[in-house]
Scaffold this motif. Structure first.
Motif, PDB file in Angstrom:
ATOM      1  N   GLU A  26      38.202  51.238 -70.949  1.00 14.20           N
ATOM      2  CA  GLU A  26      38.290  52.266 -69.911  1.00 14.20           C
ATOM      3  C   GLU A  26      39.325  51.942 -68.822  1.00 14.20           C
ATOM      4  N   SER A  27      40.136  50.896 -68.996  1.00 11.59           N
ATOM      5  CA  SER A  27      40.995  50.432 -67.903  1.00 11.59           C
ATOM      6  C   SER A  27      42.212  51.313 -67.647  1.00 11.59           C
ATOM      7  N   GLY A  28      42.614  52.122 -68.622  1.00  7.33           N
ATOM      8  CA  GLY A  28      43.813  52.933 -68.461  1.00  7.33           C
ATOM      9  C   GLY A  28      43.604  54.106 -67.523  1.00  7.33           C
ATOM     10  N   VAL A  29      44.633  54.422 -66.751  1.00 10.10           N
ATOM     11  CA  VAL A  29      44.562  55.546 -65.817  1.00 10.10           C
ATOM     12  C   VAL A  29      44.744  56.869 -66.547  1.00 10.10           C
ATOM     13  N   THR A  99      43.549  41.384 -70.774  1.00  8.58           N
ATOM     14  CA  THR A  99      42.901  42.690 -70.660  1.00  8.58           C
ATOM     15  C   THR A  99      42.150  42.729 -69.337  1.00  8.58           C
ATOM     16  N   ILE A 100      41.879  43.916 -68.859  1.00  6.39           N
ATOM     17  CA  ILE A 100      41.222  44.062 -67.560  1.00  6.39           C
ATOM     18  C   ILE A 100      39.713  44.173 -67.733  1.00  6.39           C
ATOM     19  N   GLN A 104      34.688  43.109 -63.156  1.00  4.68           N
ATOM     20  CA  GLN A 104      35.229  42.094 -62.257  1.00  4.68           C
ATOM     21  C   GLN A 104      36.536  42.534 -61.600  1.00  4.68           C
ATOM     22  N   GLN A 105      37.130  43.615 -62.151  1.00  5.26           N
ATOM     23  CA  GLN A 105      38.438  44.081 -61.675  1.00  5.26           C
ATOM     24  C   GLN A 105      39.442  42.931 -61.674  1.00  5.26           C
ATOM     25  N   ALA A 106      39.495  42.229 -62.805  1.00  4.05           N
ATOM     26  CA  ALA A 106      40.390  41.079 -62.939  1.00  4.05           C
ATOM     27  C   ALA A 106      40.811  40.944 -64.390  1.00  4.05           C
ATOM     28  N   TYR A 107      41.944  40.274 -64.605  1.00  2.00           N
ATOM     29  CA  TYR A 107      42.426  40.046 -65.958  1.00  2.00           C
ATOM     30  C   TYR A 107      41.583  38.992 -66.668  1.00  2.00           C
ATOM     31  N   VAL A 108      41.376  39.198 -67.957  1.00  3.70           N
ATOM     32  CA  VAL A 108      40.820  38.186 -68.849  1.00  3.70           C
ATOM     33  C   VAL A 108      41.973  37.762 -69.756  1.00  3.70           C
ATOM     34  N   TRP A 109      42.361  36.508 -69.670  1.00  2.00           N
ATOM     35  CA  TRP A 109      43.619  36.050 -70.276  1.00  2.00           C
ATOM     36  C   TRP A 109      43.432  35.474 -71.675  1.00  2.00           C
ATOM     37  N   GLY A 201      48.674  43.534 -70.004  1.00  2.00           N
ATOM     38  CA  GLY A 201      47.928  44.355 -70.950  1.00  2.00           C
ATOM     39  C   GLY A 201      48.799  45.073 -71.953  1.00  2.00           C
ATOM     40  N   HIS A 202      50.092  45.158 -71.664  1.00  2.02           N
ATOM     41  CA  HIS A 202      51.023  45.847 -72.550  1.00  2.02           C
ATOM     42  C   HIS A 202      51.935  44.885 -73.304  1.00  2.02           C
TER      43      HIS A 202
END
Length: 298
Positions: A26-29, A99-100, A104-109, A201-202
């Motif tokens: 669901e992270s995409g605007v 990915t976001i 947590q509103q943070a990246y998971v690397w 993410g891209h």
């Protein structure tokens, strides 16, 4: 859109999935994204527009991707399904560098974000050079925005003025933008093909953290290639930016005096992009974000 609705939407286009083999991001605007595996074991990416306006660049993106697929060595999506309700393509090799996490509103690397390996920088620089030096003529009929080097400052000034007509901008931030426009020496004289939204993410990487491809080309255009460095600066700081520029130059990328400074100013102009999207989309949350960003002192 719920799992069963997405499955039905895909079925109308001949793609068969089950709920247990479908995961929604669901992270995409602009798009709701689903990762799915069909009954034959093939992995797919499904992009479902959140609103009609989300598809405003889709035809252009499709045309550009068709051209890129024939002219670059790194991976880019090849759309199998393209309708007003669904975009679908077979998943590329590799995984997003991050990915976001929406909670947590943070990246998971997927790599060591504290110290990205040299192979990441080398491969990232190489892929960016290949993109930025692609012959512009190949994309002239794709419908993408093309801004020549000599027109970059004029185009940016026009964007600034447009936003100022609709939003209050902090005087210090406006002054910074004006000073940036006036400092011709740090602006590039050349344009190039750019991704336009090159955040982790891209960016696809393999198990060794080498870059294998780029996804989500909604903002592809010809213009100031500095925009493709800004997400890296924001995440990895000035030292990370220096490493990327060094790798970019080593791969044959065209650099210029003041490049790093200019990229910093491009990043500082980021609220313009948010404000433009707020105006186009009409989304209240985007408008509120733009107001907050434009009202902050730099």
């Amino acid at each position: 859109m719920k799992h069963e609705e997405i499955i039905q939407l895909a079925k109308q286009e001949g793609l068969l999935f089950t709920e247990e083999r479908l995961k929604i991001n669901e992270s995409g605007v602009d798009f709701q994204v689903a990762h799915a595996t069909d009954l034959n074991g093939e992995k797919w990416i499904l992009r479902i527009p959140r609103q009609k306006e989300s598809m405003r660049h889709a035809a252009v993106e499709k045309h550009a991707l068709d051209i890129l697929n024939e002219n670059v060595s790194f991976q880019v999506p090849r759309w199998s399904v393209f309708t007003e309700h669904l975009i679908a393509y077979k998943q590329l090799d590799g995984v997003p560098a991050a990915t976001i996490d929406m909670e947590q509103q943070a990246y998971v690397w997927e790599l060591d974000e504290q110290n990205p390996p040299d192979v990441f920088y080398r491969s990232m620089g190489k892929a960016m050079v290949e993109l930025h030096t692609l012959k512009v003529d190949l994309l002239k009929n794709a419908g993408i925005t093309i801004i020549e080097g000599k027109d970059m400052r004029t185009a940016m000034k026009k964007r600034m003025n447009h936003i100022k007509e609709h939003f209050d901008i902090h005087p210090a931030l406006w002054e910074r933008w004006e000073n940036w426009l006036a400092n011709e020496q740090i602006w590039p004289a050349h344009a190039g093909v750019r991704h336009g939204d090159l955040h982790p993410g891209h960016i696809l990487i393999n198990e060794q953290s080498a870059v294998t491809g780029f996804i989500d080309w909604t903002e592809v255009s010809v213009g100031d290639v500095s925009f493709d460095f800004t997400a890296h600066l924001q995440i990895f700081g000035k030292e990370g930016l220096r490493k990327l520029i060094d790798s970019y130059e080593a791969a044959g990328g065209r650099t210029w005096p003041g490049m790093a400074e200019h990229i910093e100013e491009v990043q500082a102009a980021g609220p313009i992009v948010v404000a433009e999207y707020a105006l186009v989309s009409g989304l209240e949350e985007m408008h509120e974000m733009a107001v907050q960003m434009l009202g902050a002192e730099e």
